[in-house]
Design an enzyme around this catalytic site. Structure first.
Site, PDB file in Angstrom:
ATOM      1  N   GLY A 224       0.817  -1.210   0.000  1.00  0.00           N
ATOM      2  CA  GLY A 224       0.000   0.000   0.000  1.00  0.00           C
ATOM      3  C   GLY A 224       0.850   1.258   0.000  1.00  0.00           C
ATOM      4  N   GLY A 225       0.416   2.246   0.769  1.00  0.00           N
ATOM      5  CA  GLY A 225       1.117   3.518   0.833  1.00  0.00           C
ATOM      6  C   GLY A 225       2.530   3.403   1.358  1.00  0.00           C
TER       7      GLY A 225
ATOM      8  N   GLY B  49      22.587   9.648 -31.843  1.00  0.00           N
ATOM      9  CA  GLY B  49      22.107  10.275 -30.617  1.00  0.00           C
ATOM     10  C   GLY B  49      22.581   9.567 -29.367  1.00  0.00           C
ATOM     11  N   ALA B  50      22.822   8.263 -29.463  1.00  0.00           N
ATOM     12  CA  ALA B  50      23.310   7.520 -28.299  1.00  0.00           C
ATOM     13  C   ALA B  50      24.716   7.976 -27.924  1.00  0.00           C
ATOM     14  CB  ALA B  50      23.289   6.024 -28.598  1.00  0.00           C
TER      15      ALA B  50
END
Length: 536
Positions: free
Chosen positions: A170-171, A426-427
């Site tokens: 949960g939280g 771009g790499a």
């Protein structure tokens, strides 16, 4: 009178140490788990731990909680030393109401977080809890919020380490998620937002707790955890090791830790052989001589970049982070000449070392963590591209890749790159290129720095020439070879200033040590601003 009061104090202390009672302690041991105090004892230097707020207990009487009330309220908090370094801790106690978080339980954790923040010291948060204490209602939820707020406030200020040695659902999951590192123990550690029963009810999906949020899932698929261990003993040893690479806060730099063998070898030569270790001579603890045997000159052949890392780093110093997630990139802490460094390296063994969504996220987070704690970055480059295809485009390779670009550009720590083989498109830019802010870029003689591979470039640039040739394959091969010789070598990039120096592979470790020594006092004057629009 004093005798009675001291006796009463001893009884109260004994009650605190009993936690949820002997029966529950034995049950904890039978489930393969240590108690909260045993974990602290294993983690800290002997005799240094000091507990705080140990008499605090819940004030709620509803739902029979008055009969379950125990001093300490299900969490042990305090401080001590790990490797001589002051460290704060909270350790949830599953033997007390399942380690559930209520008003005062959360208040104790928040207080120790505040102390760590004020003292600028690391904090370790050990999670073993059944979640929010339902009997205390909204106070439990408020307690989680107070913890999350402090996690966020301390992010990048002090190292925060979460340890999952029981349920964390949960939280409760979000506090570890905000921390810098998450350690998880197999079989006993579990993390998930909603349990199997809720999953079955809501989405009609059947799964076990292990399949939903076990250690293996978060190590290999979700990438939530950074380190996974088979048992608690090795887990806590791993935490102690990690802390040796980190400073106490953003105000400090990591301490130099010389390898004993390296130091003795160096002293032996310095004092007994009259300073024979000089420039252009390999140091006695240099492991780079066989790098040309490890890394094939054929850029299409794979190799294990971990072997390269072992050669350039101090002996047995590399501690890989998220080793089972996004294996096409390798990140981790190491030492070079005793200096703590962060390693980022393409792994040609997986996806040829290309960058995809997960590897970009993995690298970006690690880069930013190193930058927070003044840890220099060493980048080993052998990358063909960002991973092409509809799957990656639809998953958001653009925004994920942008995180990596952002992280390297924003980092102000010393940044050194070594281009070993491929550095395409771009790499190449994303892997700490000179124009992205790298301080020093070395390249090996066989490095290929280009927009794309020679074959692809020739097919585009000489499409008509090839189609009109009598022997198309022979013409293509000849053009590819000419393209490689003319454009795909490090000297073109070096002539433009994009490469600082072309070096021999055997010189790599010594060049890195010299560069880090030169960069040790690096300072960057940034315009004061908020953190900016960080890509999501």
């Amino acid at each position: 009178m004093w005798k009675e009061r001291l006796s009463a104090l001893d009884k109260r202390r004994k009650r605190i140490l009993q936690a949820g009672g002997q029966d529950r302690i034995e049950k904890q041991h039978k489930s393969g788990k240590l108690t909260a105090r045993e974990r602290i004892e294993m983690l800290f230097d002997p005799g240094t731990f000091v507990e705080v707020d140990n008499f605090i207990e819940s004030r709620i009487d509803d739902f029979g909680l008055d009969k379950k009330r125990v001093p300490g309220d299900g969490v042990v908090t305090g401080y001590g030393e790990i490797g001589g370094k002051t460290v704060f801790v909270s350790s949830e106690d599953f033997t007390v109401i399942g380690g559930s978080l209520g008003e005062y339980h959360s208040m104790k954790i928040a207080r120790i977080q505040d102390m760590a923040y004020d003292m600028k010291a690391p904090i370790i948060m050990i999670n073993d809890s059944g979640g929010a204490r339902i009997e205390e209602g909204i106070d439990s939820l408020s307690g989680y919020a107070n913890i999350f707020l402090r996690n966020t406030k301390a992010s990048g200020v002090i190292p925060q380490i979460a340890v999952i040695v029981g349920p964390c659902s949960g939280g409760a999951c979000y506090s570890p998620a905000i921390c810098d590192y998450i350690f998880m123990v197999e079989d006993i550690g579990k993390m998930f937002i909603t349990g199997p029963q809720v999953v079955k009810t809501v989405v009609n999906e059947t799964c076990t707790v292990e399949e939903l949020g076990g250690a293996a899932v978060h190590a290999t698929k979700s990438g939530v955890t950074h380190f996974t261990y088979k048992d608690e003993e090795t887990c806590f040893a791993g935490i102690r090791k990690l802390l040796s690479y980190l400073p106490s806060s953003y105000l400090e730099k990591p301490k130099m830790i010389k390898d004993k063998e390296d130091t003795s070898a160096k002293k032996s030569l310095l004092y007994n052989l009259n300073n024979l270790v000089r420039r252009n001579k390999i140091e006695p603890y240099d492991h780079c001589e066989d790098l040309t045997d490890i890394v094939p000159d054929n850029s299409r052949k794979a190799y294990d970049v971990l072997d390269v890392i072992d050669r350039i780093c101090d002996k047995d110093s590399f501690m890989e982070v998220q080793k089972d997630f996004a294996k096409n990139i390798v990140v981790g802490h190491a030492r070079i000449g005793g200096q703590s460094v962060g390693i980022v390296a393409n792994q040609p063994m997986v996806l040829a070392g290309s960058l995809d969504c997960d590897s970009s996220d993995k690298a970006a987070r690690f880069i930013r963590t190193c930058d927070c704690y003044n840890i220099p970055l060493v980048v080993l480059v052998d990358v063909p591209a960002f991973m092409p295809g509809t799957a990656q485009e639809h998953k958001g390779i653009i925004r994920h890749g942008a995180k990596m670009l952002y992280a390297f550009s924003e980092a102000t720590v010393p940044k050194i790159s070594v281009i070993m083989r491929k550095a395409y498109g771009g790499a190449y830019i994303a892997m700490n290129s000179k124009n992205m802010g790298a301080d020093v870029v070395y390249a090996w003689p066989g490095a290929e720095i280009a927009v794309m591979g020679a074959e692809g470039a020739v097919n585009i640039a000489f499409k008509r020439t090839i189609s009109e040739a009598e022997n198309k394959e022979e013409t293509r091969e000849q053009l590819v070879q000419e393209y490689k010789e003319k454009f795909m070598n490090p000297y073109v990039a070096a002539s433009r200033g994009f490469v600082t120096e072309v070096i021999k592979p055997s010189e790599t470790r010594r060049r890195l040590m010299a560069a880090m020594k030169m960069l040790k006092n690096k300072q960057v004057a940034e315009i004061p601003k908020k953190h900016g629009n960080i890509p999501l």
